[in-house]
Design a protein around this motif. Structure first.
Motif, PDB file in Angstrom:
ATOM      1  N   LYS A   5       0.829  -1.212   0.000  1.00  0.00           N
ATOM      2  CA  LYS A   5       0.000   0.000   0.000  1.00  0.00           C
ATOM      3  C   LYS A   5       0.866   1.266   0.000  1.00  0.00           C
ATOM      4  CE  LYS A   5      -0.906   0.451   4.981  1.00  0.00           C
ATOM      5  NZ  LYS A   5      -1.984   0.544   5.979  1.00  0.00           N
ATOM      6  N   TYR A   6       2.035   1.199   0.626  1.00  0.00           N
ATOM      7  CA  TYR A   6       2.920   2.357   0.643  1.00  0.00           C
ATOM      8  C   TYR A   6       3.666   2.503  -0.678  1.00  0.00           C
ATOM      9  CZ  TYR A   6       1.891   2.312   5.621  1.00  0.00           C
ATOM     10  OH  TYR A   6       1.247   2.319   6.833  1.00  0.00           O
ATOM     11  N   LEU A   7       4.020   1.383  -1.299  1.00  0.00           N
ATOM     12  CA  LEU A   7       4.635   1.445  -2.627  1.00  0.00           C
ATOM     13  C   LEU A   7       3.665   2.065  -3.627  1.00  0.00           C
ATOM     14  CD1 LEU A   7       6.321  -2.077  -2.701  1.00  0.00           C
ATOM     15  CD2 LEU A   7       7.514   0.132  -2.600  1.00  0.00           C
ATOM     16  N   LEU A   8       2.402   1.654  -3.557  1.00  0.00           N
ATOM     17  CA  LEU A   8       1.381   2.212  -4.451  1.00  0.00           C
ATOM     18  C   LEU A   8       1.208   3.709  -4.202  1.00  0.00           C
ATOM     19  CD1 LEU A   8      -1.162  -0.723  -4.220  1.00  0.00           C
ATOM     20  CD2 LEU A   8      -0.025   0.038  -6.326  1.00  0.00           C
ATOM     21  N   ALA A   9       1.173   4.103  -2.945  1.00  0.00           N
ATOM     22  CA  ALA A   9       1.033   5.528  -2.614  1.00  0.00           C
ATOM     23  C   ALA A   9       2.252   6.314  -3.085  1.00  0.00           C
ATOM     24  CB  ALA A   9       0.826   5.702  -1.111  1.00  0.00           C
ATOM     25  N   ARG A  30       0.565  12.214   6.916  1.00  0.00           N
ATOM     26  CA  ARG A  30       0.451  12.304   5.454  1.00  0.00           C
ATOM     27  C   ARG A  30       0.917  11.016   4.782  1.00  0.00           C
ATOM     28  NH1 ARG A  30       3.930  15.163   1.245  1.00  0.00           N
ATOM     29  NH2 ARG A  30       2.502  15.386  -0.491  1.00  0.00           N
ATOM     30  N   PHE A  31       2.086  10.527   5.182  1.00  0.00           N
ATOM     31  CA  PHE A  31       2.659   9.335   4.553  1.00  0.00           C
ATOM     32  C   PHE A  31       2.051   8.044   5.104  1.00  0.00           C
ATOM     33  CE2 PHE A  31       5.642  12.633   3.626  1.00  0.00           C
ATOM     34  CZ  PHE A  31       6.137  12.316   2.377  1.00  0.00           C
ATOM     35  N   ASP A  32       1.826   8.010   6.406  1.00  0.00           N
ATOM     36  CA  ASP A  32       1.306   6.792   7.039  1.00  0.00           C
ATOM     37  C   ASP A  32      -0.155   6.530   6.703  1.00  0.00           C
ATOM     38  OD1 ASP A  32       3.712   6.188   8.322  1.00  0.00           O
ATOM     39  OD2 ASP A  32       3.168   7.288  10.137  1.00  0.00           O
ATOM     40  N   LYS A  33      -0.933   7.596   6.545  1.00  0.00           N
ATOM     41  CA  LYS A  33      -2.381   7.418   6.429  1.00  0.00           C
ATOM     42  C   LYS A  33      -3.000   8.066   5.187  1.00  0.00           C
ATOM     43  CE  LYS A  33      -6.413   8.063   9.537  1.00  0.00           C
ATOM     44  NZ  LYS A  33      -7.407   8.204   8.560  1.00  0.00           N
ATOM     45  N   LEU A  34      -2.779   9.370   5.003  1.00  0.00           N
ATOM     46  CA  LEU A  34      -3.505  10.113   3.981  1.00  0.00           C
ATOM     47  C   LEU A  34      -3.169   9.694   2.552  1.00  0.00           C
ATOM     48  CD1 LEU A  34      -3.413  13.677   5.589  1.00  0.00           C
ATOM     49  CD2 LEU A  34      -5.261  11.979   5.657  1.00  0.00           C
ATOM     50  N   MET A  35      -1.901   9.521   2.256  1.00  0.00           N
ATOM     51  CA  MET A  35      -1.528   9.161   0.885  1.00  0.00           C
ATOM     52  C   MET A  35      -2.006   7.747   0.520  1.00  0.00           C
ATOM     53  SD  MET A  35       2.101  11.183   0.840  1.00  0.00           S
ATOM     54  CE  MET A  35       2.674  10.806  -0.803  1.00  0.00           C
ATOM     55  N   PRO A  36      -1.842   6.750   1.386  1.00  0.00           N
ATOM     56  CA  PRO A  36      -2.416   5.436   1.055  1.00  0.00           C
ATOM     57  C   PRO A  36      -3.943   5.476   0.935  1.00  0.00           C
ATOM     58  CG  PRO A  36      -0.807   5.212   2.809  1.00  0.00           C
ATOM     59  CD  PRO A  36      -1.023   6.680   2.601  1.00  0.00           C
TER      60      PRO A  36
END
Length: 150
Positions: A5-9, A30-36
């Motif tokens: 999910k983080y790679l996709l984000a 932002r990185f942990d939650k919002l972007m994914p």
């Protein structure tokens, strides 16, 4: 290991995987939650056939940018869902080259920008190889192949 999910984000937002990974787990919402979550909204929208106005509302963006978001989403899926790190790298490089060619490679500076993008893709490959617990040499033959693999 960097979760899918983080790679996709990271891919959706044009971040290098290593840079994105550096921002994870340190309380950066932002990185942990919002972007994914943005990727997940797009995934649901595509799966359910939302129109552009629905996507724009859900993402809180201008409707005229939705086509671009759809394109970024598709690129991210195509790259990250490749069969392995080598094919992911190949696809990422292909997207980077197509983008720069579309903009027009006319000057030495343009070429240098493309070189930088390929180098970023190489750094991304390092993250993917680490995720797979592989080494570059494990994909030597595949990376030298002239055949497009899907």
């Amino acid at each position: 290991m960097m979760e899918k999910k983080y790679l996709l984000a990271a891919e959706l937002f044009n971040y290098s995987y290593a840079n994105y990974d550096d921002h994870l787990g340190i309380g950066n919402t932002r990185f942990d939650k919002l972007m994914p979550e943005t990727f997940e909204i797009l995934e649901r929208a595509i799966r359910e056939g939302w129109d552009d106005s629905q996507i724009a509302e859900a993402l809180e963006v201008e409707e005229e940018t939705v086509g671009e978001w759809r394109g970024h989403y598709q690129r991210a899926k195509d790259i990250i869902e490749a069969a392995n790190a080598a094919e992911s790298f190949r696809r990422g490089v292909r997207y980077s080259i197509k983008y720069e060619v579309k903009k027009g490679l006319k000057t030495e500076e343009d070429i240098e920008k493309l070189v930088v993008q390929v180098c970023y893709r190489a750094a991304d490959l390092a993250v993917l190889l680490k995720n797979e617990n592989k080494e570059l040499s494990d994909y030597s033959e595949e990376l030298r192949s002239r055949q497009k693999i899907d």
